[in-house]
Design a protein around this motif. Structure first.
Motif, PDB file in Angstrom:
ATOM      1  N   ASP A  13       0.819  -1.214   0.000  1.00 18.52           N
ATOM      2  CA  ASP A  13       0.000   0.000   0.000  1.00 18.52           C
ATOM      3  C   ASP A  13       0.858   1.272   0.000  1.00 18.52           C
ATOM      4  O   ASP A  13       0.379   2.352   0.322  1.00 18.52           O
ATOM      5  N   GLY A  14       2.128   1.151  -0.383  1.00 18.49           N
ATOM      6  CA  GLY A  14       2.918   2.326  -0.715  1.00 18.49           C
ATOM      7  C   GLY A  14       3.659   3.019   0.410  1.00 18.49           C
ATOM      8  O   GLY A  14       4.053   4.177   0.256  1.00 18.49           O
ATOM      9  N   TYR A  15       3.909   2.309   1.510  1.00 16.93           N
ATOM     10  CA  TYR A  15       4.619   2.944   2.622  1.00 16.93           C
ATOM     11  C   TYR A  15       6.099   2.595   2.617  1.00 16.93           C
ATOM     12  O   TYR A  15       6.490   1.448   2.386  1.00 16.93           O
ATOM     13  N   HIS A  16       6.918   3.597   2.912  1.00 23.61           N
ATOM     14  CA  HIS A  16       8.367   3.461   2.997  1.00 23.61           C
ATOM     15  C   HIS A  16       8.792   2.829   4.331  1.00 23.61           C
ATOM     16  O   HIS A  16       9.823   2.171   4.418  1.00 23.61           O
ATOM     17  N   GLU A  17       7.973   3.022   5.351  1.00 25.27           N
ATOM     18  CA  GLU A  17       8.198   2.452   6.676  1.00 25.27           C
ATOM     19  C   GLU A  17       6.875   2.448   7.415  1.00 25.27           C
ATOM     20  O   GLU A  17       5.932   3.154   7.037  1.00 25.27           O
ATOM     21  N   GLY A  18       6.804   1.647   8.480  1.00 23.52           N
ATOM     22  CA  GLY A  18       5.574   1.570   9.250  1.00 23.52           C
ATOM     23  C   GLY A  18       5.459   2.694  10.257  1.00 23.52           C
ATOM     24  O   GLY A  18       6.255   3.638  10.277  1.00 23.52           O
ATOM     25  N   GLN A  19       4.463   2.602  11.107  1.00 26.78           N
ATOM     26  CA  GLN A  19       4.260   3.609  12.142  1.00 26.78           C
ATOM     27  C   GLN A  19       5.475   3.670  13.061  1.00 26.78           C
ATOM     28  O   GLN A  19       6.127   2.668  13.322  1.00 26.78           O
ATOM     29  N   GLY A  20       5.769   4.876  13.551  1.00 25.66           N
ATOM     30  CA  GLY A  20       6.910   5.047  14.430  1.00 25.66           C
ATOM     31  C   GLY A  20       8.233   4.851  13.730  1.00 25.66           C
ATOM     32  O   GLY A  20       9.227   4.461  14.363  1.00 25.66           O
ATOM     33  N   ASN A  21       8.273   5.089  12.399  1.00 31.14           N
ATOM     34  CA  ASN A  21       9.497   4.943  11.603  1.00 31.14           C
ATOM     35  C   ASN A  21      10.051   3.523  11.651  1.00 31.14           C
ATOM     36  O   ASN A  21      11.272   3.306  11.611  1.00 31.14           O
ATOM     37  N   ASP A  22       9.159   2.555  11.693  1.00 37.02           N
ATOM     38  CA  ASP A  22       9.557   1.151  11.811  1.00 37.02           C
ATOM     39  C   ASP A  22       9.849   0.553  10.441  1.00 37.02           C
ATOM     40  O   ASP A  22       8.952   0.090   9.741  1.00 37.02           O
ATOM     41  N   VAL A  23      11.129   0.547  10.033  1.00 42.04           N
ATOM     42  CA  VAL A  23      11.490  -0.026   8.741  1.00 42.04           C
ATOM     43  C   VAL A  23      11.413  -1.546   8.764  1.00 42.04           C
ATOM     44  O   VAL A  23      11.252  -2.189   7.712  1.00 42.04           O
ATOM     45  N   MET A  24      11.510  -2.144   9.945  1.00 39.97           N
ATOM     46  CA  MET A  24      11.480  -3.591  10.044  1.00 39.97           C
ATOM     47  C   MET A  24      10.083  -4.160   9.826  1.00 39.97           C
ATOM     48  O   MET A  24       9.900  -5.381   9.791  1.00 39.97           O
ATOM     49  N   ALA A  25       9.096  -3.289   9.658  1.00 42.58           N
ATOM     50  CA  ALA A  25       7.754  -3.753   9.317  1.00 42.58           C
ATOM     51  C   ALA A  25       7.695  -4.283   7.890  1.00 42.58           C
ATOM     52  O   ALA A  25       6.743  -4.968   7.510  1.00 42.58           O
ATOM     53  N   LEU A  26       8.716  -3.984   7.093  1.00 41.97           N
ATOM     54  CA  LEU A  26       8.768  -4.427   5.698  1.00 41.97           C
ATOM     55  C   LEU A  26       9.507  -5.757   5.585  1.00 41.97           C
ATOM     56  O   LEU A  26      10.478  -6.001   6.321  1.00 41.97           O
ATOM     57  N   PRO A  27       9.083  -6.628   4.669  1.00 41.00           N
ATOM     58  CA  PRO A  27       9.666  -7.976   4.557  1.00 41.00           C
ATOM     59  C   PRO A  27      10.992  -7.986   3.800  1.00 41.00           C
ATOM     60  O   PRO A  27      11.056  -8.235   2.595  1.00 41.00           O
ATOM     61  N   MET A  28      12.081  -7.732   4.500  1.00 42.17           N
ATOM     62  CA  MET A  28      13.416  -7.675   3.892  1.00 42.17           C
ATOM     63  C   MET A  28      14.010  -9.082   3.861  1.00 42.17           C
ATOM     64  O   MET A  28      14.760  -9.486   4.746  1.00 42.17           O
ATOM     65  N   ASP A  29      13.669  -9.814   2.827  1.00 42.98           N
ATOM     66  CA  ASP A  29      14.022 -11.228   2.752  1.00 42.98           C
ATOM     67  C   ASP A  29      15.297 -11.456   1.936  1.00 42.98           C
ATOM     68  O   ASP A  29      16.025 -10.509   1.606  1.00 42.98           O
ATOM     69  N   ALA A  30      15.570 -12.708   1.583  1.00 49.83           N
ATOM     70  CA  ALA A  30      16.775 -13.041   0.826  1.00 49.83           C
ATOM     71  C   ALA A  30      16.778 -12.396  -0.557  1.00 49.83           C
ATOM     72  O   ALA A  30      17.843 -12.009  -1.068  1.00 49.83           O
ATOM     73  N   PHE A  31      15.629 -12.271  -1.189  1.00 43.93           N
ATOM     74  CA  PHE A  31      15.522 -11.623  -2.493  1.00 43.93           C
ATOM     75  C   PHE A  31      15.910 -10.152  -2.381  1.00 43.93           C
ATOM     76  O   PHE A  31      16.648  -9.613  -3.215  1.00 43.93           O
ATOM     77  N   PHE A  32      15.438  -9.498  -1.349  1.00 47.90           N
ATOM     78  CA  PHE A  32      15.768  -8.098  -1.089  1.00 47.90           C
ATOM     79  C   PHE A  32      17.278  -7.927  -0.933  1.00 47.90           C
ATOM     80  O   PHE A  32      17.895  -7.054  -1.556  1.00 47.90           O
TER      81      PHE A  32
END
Length: 210
Positions: A13-32
């Protein structure tokens, strides 16, 4: 002429990070990680804003020589090796940080490879970098920085990894909707990952798809 490539992961849905500047909310997997390593191999300069620089500086430098620490982040042996490679590449590459507040005494252990550029001079300096010789100029994270570069016409390619996550709130990837025309260069997926990489050329041009 060097390319300036922005690569980031965003939510569905187009967010760079989650609430509270939480970048770990994004799925940074092996492909990433694999895509980031690929881009670093082709780059000659890593361009960052202060916040992303400090976050990277605190995380990446020690991983190359600490396999036990890397093992705490993933059980996948291949991904561990890619993370260690990213650490080595990040340690070695020239880094340009756009900031009015960062000082050289706060850049260790990357002091020897870091150059600080004031915000007012950033677009001029980056345009000069692009006219030089060398590998790609690569931007990770650094949302405020790359949105300004995008609006100024200094970004050549935008690589967005669409993460398989709906955050519902957080920081939107794009600042104000004033985005230049985008032309699709290609998409890529990887077995075992639910993420999708989408690559765009920014602006008009006759560059062939690849």
């Amino acid at each position: 002429m060097r390319k300036l490539i922005v690569t980031n992961i965003i939510s569905l849905d187009g967010y760079h990070e989650g609430q509270g500047n939480d970048v770990m909310a994004l799925p940074m997997d092996a492909f990433f990680d694999a895509h980031n390593a690929e881009r670093l191999r082709a780059a000659g300069t890593l361009l960052l804003g202060r916040k992303s620089y400090e976050m990277f500086k605190d995380f990446w430098p020690s991983l190359a020589d600490d396999p036990e620490k890397v093992a705490t982040f993933t059980d996948d042996p291949e991904q561990r090796e890619v993370m260690r490679e990213i650490s080595r590449l990040n340690n070695a590459i020239e880094k340009v940080v756009v900031s009015d507040g960062l000082t050289a005494d706060r850049t260790a252990p990357w002091t020897a490879t870091t150059r600080i550029v004031a915000r007012a001079e950033a677009h001029q300096r980056i345009a000069e970098l692009k006219r030089g010789q060398g590998g790609d100029i690569l931007v990770f994270g650094s949302r405020t920085l790359w949105n300004g570069l995008l609006a100024a016409g200094l970004v050549d390619e935008l690589h967005l990894m669409i993460g398989a996550a709906v955050l519902g709130a957080g920081t939107p990837a794009f600042a104000d909707g004033k985005t230049p025309p985008l032309r699709l260069l290609g998409t890529r997926s990887q077995e075992g990952s639910d993420n999708l990489l989408v690559r765009y050329a920014v602006g008009s041009g006759d560059e062939r798809r690849r």
